[in-house]
Design a protein around this motif. Structure first.
Motif, PDB file in Angstrom:
ATOM      1  N   UNK A  29      69.473 -12.547 -72.614  1.00 29.20           N
ATOM      2  CA  UNK A  29      69.353 -14.005 -72.470  1.00 29.20           C
ATOM      3  C   UNK A  29      70.190 -14.720 -73.521  1.00 29.20           C
ATOM      4  N   UNK A  30      70.115 -14.187 -74.752  1.00 28.29           N
ATOM      5  CA  UNK A  30      70.877 -14.791 -75.840  1.00 28.29           C
ATOM      6  C   UNK A  30      72.376 -14.715 -75.546  1.00 28.29           C
ATOM      7  N   UNK A  31      72.796 -13.553 -75.013  1.00 26.86           N
ATOM      8  CA  UNK A  31      74.208 -13.359 -74.684  1.00 26.86           C
ATOM      9  C   UNK A  31      74.649 -14.362 -73.618  1.00 26.86           C
ATOM     10  N   UNK A  32      73.807 -14.473 -72.581  1.00 24.90           N
ATOM     11  CA  UNK A  32      74.124 -15.379 -71.473  1.00 24.90           C
ATOM     12  C   UNK A  32      74.308 -16.806 -71.976  1.00 24.90           C
ATOM     13  N   UNK A  33      73.415 -17.177 -72.899  1.00 24.17           N
ATOM     14  CA  UNK A  33      73.478 -18.525 -73.443  1.00 24.17           C
ATOM     15  C   UNK A  33      74.752 -18.722 -74.268  1.00 24.17           C
ATOM     16  N   UNK A  34      75.069 -17.712 -75.081  1.00 23.46           N
ATOM     17  CA  UNK A  34      76.265 -17.846 -75.920  1.00 23.46           C
ATOM     18  C   UNK A  34      77.530 -17.952 -75.088  1.00 23.46           C
TER      19      UNK A  34
END
Ligand SMILES: Nc1ncnc2c1ncn2[C@@H]1O[C@H](COP(=O)(O)OP(=O)(O)OP(=O)(O)O)[C@@H](O)[C@H]1O
Ligand SMILES: O=P(O)(O)OC[C@H]1O[C@](O)(CO)[C@@H](O)[C@@H]1O
Ligand SMILES: [Mg+2]
Length: 508
Positions: free
Chosen positions: A65-70
């Motif tokens: 999720x963090x990756x997707x957001x970044x």
């Protein structure tokens, strides 16, 4: 246990902990020079560090999720939720184009490493868990957020020269015209052209750019340094520019991101899209940047000449210096391609010149056993041997000492001292390489990058750049690609292949 996830969180088997490495040692870390101009309106607009607990059964999901957001890319509707989309005006004469869906993705990492010990492994946890990392696919969208008749598009080329600049300019102009844009201008001499009253805009059209790719350089000119972001955006506002295409390296992209943020702050509905340009190939996440292939190809001539000179002389030694301020990709690939290099020296791999394991001792061995030798050195290598003047160029980049001249001089001195004759020839082809026109593979890359830059702007994205990833084209948020300069991993297969080819030992 807490793990910080940043652009590269790399597991090291240190007491079951995870080492967060925002940038490999020695990397050039680029800090925005105008942080006060940053707004960060967008969720993924900054390369942030987020704590992830590996003992949490959900950590993988959270990482994803963090990756997707970044890696989600800023869109005009983030700041202007009421912005209206219209059907695309991009149409081809022969048939209607196939569009890219906003949900289409490209896989960023394609190797599933089984262990951190695998060559070149980049792992997130001790088990090297496979985590899919997807980025946005580039290309034309069915809906667009700009009416072509209301667009004033500007193109600017900044930093040093690079083969392919004209090819990208050409395809941005051609694609804009296909969308129906009539008002396209070039900003002369990089960001400087925004503030220098003596440098008028250059009107661009298909007719003007038709043949520009047949020569190297940039039709618009380039420069380092220049006005502040405030001054650039003031100028864009007064000129009515609402699409800006920025061709340049890390510095230029840092500027482009700050321009994008400042436009949002001023409530200007503008698309700022970058196209990464650097022969050094030091931009993160991409297979390669345009101009790199051409540079490697052109470097072959210099290496071959050095080889012929060295081979034809009694105890001949050829030294070739290639560009690469902080990354040795050109030197490594050119050495590999030529098969004529005995010693390849890059900034990422420390070496001694003198001493029992130094370069000079190995050179003597080569001269005595092979009769001649060729050294290929990247300009950023061995800087610790040279006087540090602390000099900076107009953009704030460190001015490097000439490692090629230093190696030439030290080699001559050493062979004199040991009483072995040596005929040392030094070739510095750097500016000759950078000024050539793009080769065929870069020509194709530039064409697709230029087209996709325009598709991205019309799709309403801003603060993005476009790159080739695993042979597919993708849009990336600018902060993620300039977090630090990409460099050669000394544990990578490619560097080991280079060592296999040269046969050189460690020089430490
Ligand atoms: N952090 C920054 N913020 C805003 N603008 C910047 C920043 N760094 C550099 N710039 C501007 O970007 C332009 C180009 O920068 P620079 O000379 O470093 O080249 P580059 O884009 O990194 O390309 P190259 O690969 O040739 O070095 C310059 O006009 C410079 O003033
Ligand atoms: O001499 P200039 O034009 O400032 O550029 C030199 C630099 O440009 C680069 O090619 C990057 O564009 C570096 O490898 C090199 O250090
Ligand atoms: Mg740079």
């Amino acid at each position: 246990m807490d793990v910080l996830i940043s652009s590269t969180a790399i597991f090291t088997p240190l007491k079951n902990s995870v080492l967060v490495r925002p940038a490999p040692p020695g990397s050039l870390i680029l800090k925005p020079r105008f942080p006060e101009n940053s707004v960060g309106f967008h969720r993924g607009a900054a390369v942030r560090a987020t704590a992830i607990d590996l003992s949490d059964p959900e950590w993988k999901l959270k990482y994803q999720r963090d990756f997707e957001e970044r890696f989600s890319i800023p869109h005009i509707t983030d700041a202007f939720p009421d912005a209206k989309a219209i059907p695309s005006t991009f149409c081809l004469k022969m048939r209607s184009p196939s569009y890219i869906n906003n949900k289409d993705r490209v896989l960023l990492k394609v190797i599933n490493y089984s262990s951190p010990a695998s060559a070149g492994a980049v792992c997130i946890d001790p088990g090297c868990t496979w985590i899919e990392q997807w980025v946005q696919r580039a290309g034309p969208r069915e809906k667009i957020y700009f009416r072509p008749e209301e667009v004033k598009a500007a193109i600017v080329t900044c930093g040093g020269l690079c083969p392919g600049l004209n090819d990208v300019i050409r395809h941005i102009v051609i694609t804009l015209e296909i969308y129906g844009v009539k008002n396209v201008v070039g900003i002369p001499f990089g960001y400087r052209g925004f503030s220098d009253k003596n440098l008028p805009e250059i009107p661009l059209s298909r007719k003007v750019v038709q043949n520009i790719h047949l020569s190297g350089g940039s039709l618009l000119g380039v420069s380092r340094g220049g006005p502040t972001v405030m001054e650039i955006v003031d100028s864009m506002e007064s000129r009515g520019i609402n699409m800006l295409f920025v061709l340049g390296g890390n510095g230029t992209h840092a500027g482009a991101n700050a321009i994008h943020n400042e436009c949002i702050k001023r409530r200007m509905k503008v698309a700022v899209v970058g196209v990464p340009k650097t022969i050094d190939n030091d931009i993160l996440h991409m297979d390669k940047t345009f101009g790199f292939d051409t540079a490697v190809e052109e470097a072959q001539r210099a290496i071959n000449s050095a080889y012929i000179e060295a081979h034809s002389a009694y105890h001949g030694i050829g030294v070739v210096k290639l560009m690469g301020r902080s990354s040795g990709f050109i030197a490594m690939q050119a050495s590999l391609a030529s098969g004529q290099v005995d010693i390849c020296l890059i900034p990422e791999v420390p070496f001694n010149l003198h001493g029992p394991d130094g370069v000079l001792k190995h050179l003597k061995y080569l001269i005595e056993n092979k009769g001649s030798a060729v050294i290929c050195v990247a300009e950023g290598a061995g800087q610790s041997f040279l006087e540090n003047t602390n000099a900076k160029d107009a953009s704030g980049n460190k001015v490097l000492g000439d490692i090629g001249v230093h190696i030439q001089q030290e080699t001559k001195k050493y062979f004199k001292e040991v009483g072995v004759s040596a005929d040392v020839k030094y070739i510095d082809p750097t500016y000759m390489i950078r000024a050539v026109r793009a080769n065929a593979s870069d020509g194709i890359l530039c064409t697709v990058l230029g087209q996709n830059a325009v598709h991205g702007a019309f799709a309403g994205y801003s603060g993005i750049t476009v790159g080739i990833i695993n042979n597919h084209y993708a849009y990336l948020p600018i902060p993620e690609v300039i977090a630090y300069a990409k460099s050669v991993d000394p544990n990578s297969r490619m560097w080991h292949r280079c060592l296999t080819s040269t046969g050189q030992p460690d020089f430490l």
